[in-house]
Enzyme design. Structure first.
Site, PDB file in Angstrom:
ATOM      1  N   GLN A  49      18.253   3.911 -65.653  1.00 17.93           N
ATOM      2  CA  GLN A  49      17.935   3.514 -64.734  1.00 17.93           C
ATOM      3  C   GLN A  49      19.566   3.131 -64.699  1.00 17.93           C
ATOM      4  O   GLN A  49      20.582   2.223 -65.771  1.00 17.93           O
ATOM      5  CB  GLN A  49      17.477   1.963 -65.167  1.00 17.93           C
ATOM      6  CG  GLN A  49      15.643   2.850 -65.282  1.00 17.93           C
ATOM      7  CD  GLN A  49      15.166   2.773 -63.629  1.00 17.93           C
ATOM      8  OE1 GLN A  49      16.408   2.541 -62.464  1.00 17.93           O
ATOM      9  NE2 GLN A  49      14.723   3.424 -63.642  1.00 17.93           N
ATOM     10  N   SER A  65      12.429 -21.475 -70.914  1.00 22.00           N
ATOM     11  CA  SER A  65      10.706 -21.433 -69.699  1.00 22.00           C
ATOM     12  C   SER A  65      10.098 -20.535 -70.635  1.00 22.00           C
ATOM     13  O   SER A  65       9.062 -20.801 -70.841  1.00 22.00           O
ATOM     14  CB  SER A  65      10.726 -20.719 -68.742  1.00 22.00           C
ATOM     15  OG  SER A  65       9.726 -20.822 -67.798  1.00 22.00           O
ATOM     16  N   GLN A  73       4.802 -12.969 -66.040  1.00 25.42           N
ATOM     17  CA  GLN A  73       4.193 -11.836 -66.217  1.00 25.42           C
ATOM     18  C   GLN A  73       4.072 -10.921 -67.263  1.00 25.42           C
ATOM     19  O   GLN A  73       5.547 -10.658 -67.435  1.00 25.42           O
ATOM     20  CB  GLN A  73       5.199 -11.926 -64.592  1.00 25.42           C
ATOM     21  CG  GLN A  73       4.697 -10.061 -63.771  1.00 25.42           C
ATOM     22  CD  GLN A  73       5.903 -10.362 -62.431  1.00 25.42           C
ATOM     23  OE1 GLN A  73       6.717 -11.096 -62.494  1.00 25.42           O
ATOM     24  NE2 GLN A  73       6.442  -8.819 -62.208  1.00 25.42           N
ATOM     25  N   GLY A  89      11.256  -5.202 -66.308  1.00 28.52           N
ATOM     26  CA  GLY A  89      10.993  -6.138 -66.553  1.00 28.52           C
ATOM     27  C   GLY A  89      11.913  -6.210 -67.252  1.00 28.52           C
ATOM     28  O   GLY A  89      12.349  -6.776 -68.468  1.00 28.52           O
ATOM     29  N   GLU A  90      13.110  -5.961 -67.706  1.00 31.13           N
ATOM     30  CA  GLU A  90      14.230  -6.229 -68.294  1.00 31.13           C
ATOM     31  C   GLU A  90      15.220  -6.911 -68.805  1.00 31.13           C
ATOM     32  O   GLU A  90      14.557  -7.298 -69.999  1.00 31.13           O
ATOM     33  CB  GLU A  90      15.629  -5.604 -68.280  1.00 31.13           C
ATOM     34  CG  GLU A  90      16.242  -5.186 -69.309  1.00 31.13           C
ATOM     35  CD  GLU A  90      17.606  -3.672 -69.027  1.00 31.13           C
ATOM     36  OE1 GLU A  90      18.846  -3.732 -69.106  1.00 31.13           O
ATOM     37  OE2 GLU A  90      17.682  -2.934 -68.672  1.00 31.13           O
ATOM     38  N   ARG A  92      12.998  -9.842 -68.496  1.00 26.35           N
ATOM     39  CA  ARG A  92      12.378 -10.922 -69.203  1.00 26.35           C
ATOM     40  C   ARG A  92      12.134 -10.373 -70.184  1.00 26.35           C
ATOM     41  O   ARG A  92      11.995 -11.366 -71.321  1.00 26.35           O
ATOM     42  CB  ARG A  92      10.327 -10.391 -68.495  1.00 26.35           C
ATOM     43  CG  ARG A  92      10.228 -11.346 -67.409  1.00 26.35           C
ATOM     44  CD  ARG A  92       9.266 -10.735 -67.001  1.00 26.35           C
ATOM     45  NE  ARG A  92       9.611 -10.227 -65.655  1.00 26.35           N
ATOM     46  CZ  ARG A  92       8.614  -9.451 -65.154  1.00 26.35           C
ATOM     47  NH1 ARG A  92       7.081  -8.705 -66.097  1.00 26.35           N
ATOM     48  NH2 ARG A  92       9.206  -8.011 -64.176  1.00 26.35           N
ATOM     49  N   GLU A 123       1.490   7.272 -50.980  1.00 20.93           N
ATOM     50  CA  GLU A 123       0.446   8.297 -49.874  1.00 20.93           C
ATOM     51  C   GLU A 123      -0.667   7.192 -49.808  1.00 20.93           C
ATOM     52  O   GLU A 123      -0.751   7.054 -48.200  1.00 20.93           O
ATOM     53  CB  GLU A 123      -0.429   9.084 -51.028  1.00 20.93           C
ATOM     54  CG  GLU A 123       0.585  10.547 -50.949  1.00 20.93           C
ATOM     55  CD  GLU A 123      -0.312  11.327 -51.937  1.00 20.93           C
ATOM     56  OE1 GLU A 123      -1.454  11.267 -52.631  1.00 20.93           O
ATOM     57  OE2 GLU A 123       0.018  12.217 -52.603  1.00 20.93           O
ATOM     58  N   ASN A 124      -1.017   6.284 -50.075  1.00 18.64           N
ATOM     59  CA  ASN A 124      -2.290   5.444 -49.429  1.00 18.64           C
ATOM     60  C   ASN A 124      -0.969   4.116 -48.685  1.00 18.64           C
ATOM     61  O   ASN A 124      -2.149   3.525 -47.478  1.00 18.64           O
ATOM     62  CB  ASN A 124      -2.721   3.908 -50.212  1.00 18.64           C
ATOM     63  CG  ASN A 124      -3.940   4.700 -51.183  1.00 18.64           C
ATOM     64  OD1 ASN A 124      -5.275   4.836 -50.242  1.00 18.64           O
ATOM     65  ND2 ASN A 124      -3.668   5.197 -51.895  1.00 18.64           N
TER      66      ASN A 124
END
Length: 280
Positions: A49, A65, A73, A89-90, A92, A123-124
Site C-alpha cells: 500500500q 482515547s 471500530q 485501520g493502520e 488504529r 456490482e450491487n
C-alpha cells in the site's frame, strides 16, 4: 434490527459508518468474515500500500482515547502467509500499540473473499433498483473496509466523485429519516436539503414529505421558514445563551442549553476524553 454480522459488529461499528440494516452485502459478508480479538504483534501493515504519514501528535491523541475507551471500530485484515495484513485501520493499529494494548478487534477475511466481496459490493452499487441509503452504505463500506478513496469508488461504479460524496452524506441523517427514505421510496434529491438541518426540523419535515409528496424546493422553503422561526426564538433565550457561554468556557466544549436539558458536543475524541475527566 441489524442484519448480517451479528451483535458484535453492531456494537463495534458506528451506525453512521456502516449500518448493517442497510448493508446489501451483509449476509454474504457474514459467510466469509470473522470478528476476532487478535494480538497486536501478529498484525502487520501492507507494504504494497502507498505509505501513509501519521503524525506522532495525532497518534498520541488516539492512543489516549483508546486507553480510556478501547478500539471502537475494528481493523480489517486479511490472512496471508500466516500473517494478518492490514487492509483498513493502520492508524488504529499504531495507536493501539502506543497505548500498550495486547489485542485489538479485527474483521478477518481471506484475500480471495476480500476481493470477491469488494466486487459484489461494486456490482450491487450499480443496480438501478437500489435505494439511496443502501447505495450510501455500500460506498461507506468500500471506503471504511476496503480502504478505497472517494475517487476510486467513483471510478469503480462509474459515477462522479461529487455524486458519490453527496450520496454518502445521506448517512448523516437521523435513523428515522433514513428508514423513511427506504420504506417510502423517497429520492436523494428531496432528502438532501435535510442533511444539514436541525433534527427537530427533520422530524417535522419527513412526515410531510411522505404524506404530501414535497419537492426538493418545498423542503428548502420549509427549512428556511423554520430557520427564521428559530432566529426569533433565539432572541427570547438570551439567558440560555449566557448559560451556554459560561458552561462552554468552564468545560472546554460546545454546550447547548434547551428547556431542562444540557447537551455537550465535542469536536474529537481528545476533547471528549478531557470533558469526561472534568465531569467526574
Amino acid at each position: 434490527m441489524a442484519r448480517g454480522l451479528g451483535r458484535g459488529f453492531s456494537s463495534l461499528i458506528p451506525t453512521d459508518l456502516v449500518d448493517e440494516e442497510f448493508d446489501i452485502t451483509a449476509e454474504s459478508d457474514k459467510e466469509v468474515s470473522k470478528l476476532l480479538e487478535i494480538k497486536v504483534s501478529e498484525i502487520t501493515r501492507d507494504e504494497n500500500q502507498p505509505r501513509q504519514t501519521f503524525t506522532e501528535e495525532s497518534l498520541a491523541e488516539l492512543a489516549a482515547s483508546i486507553k480510556q475507551h478501547g478500539v471502537l471500530q475494528p481493523l480489517v485484515v486479511i490472512e496471508e502467509d500466516g500473517k494478518y495484513v492490514i487492509v483498513a485501520g493502520e492508524r488504529r493499529w499504531r495507536a493501539a500499540k502506543m497505548a500498550g494494548l495486547e489485542t485489538v478487534p479485527a474483521i478477518v477475511r481471506t484475500i480471495d473473499s476480500q476481493n470477491r466481496l469488494e466486487l459484489s459490493i461494486i456490482e450491487n452499487a450499480q443496480r438501478e433498483d437500489l435505494n439511496p441509503i443502501e447505495l450510501a452504505t455500500a460506498y461507506a463500506k468500500l471506503k471504511s473496509q476496503f480502504n478505497l478513496s472517494v475517487k476510486e469508488i467513483a471510478e469503480r461504479v462509474g459515477k462522479s466523485e461529487s455524486s458519490v460524496m453527496n450520496t454518502m452524506r445521506l448517512l448523516n441523517l437521523p435513523e428515522d429519516a433514513k428508514k423513511a427514505m427506504v420504506e417510502n421510496g423517497l429520492s436523494e434529491g428531496v432528502m438532501r436539503p435535510l442533511i444539514t438541518a436541525d433534527k427537530s426540523v427533520i422530524e417535522k419535515a419527513v412526515p410531510l414529505i411522505v404524506s404530501e409528496g414535497w419537492s426538493a424546493r418545498r423542503v428548502e422553503q420549509f427549512i428556511a421558514a423554520n430557520r427564521k422561526k428559530s432566529s426569533a426564538v433565539a432572541v427570547k433565550t438570551d439567558a440560555q445563551a449566557k448559560q451556554e457561554m459560561i458552561l462552554s468556557e468552564k468545560y472546554g466544549a460546545k454546550v447547548r442549553v434547551a428547556a431542562r436539558s444540557v447537551t455537550f458536543s465535542c469536536k474529537d475524541e481528545k476533547e471528549l476524553s478531557e470533558l469526561l475527566e472534568k465531569l467526574k
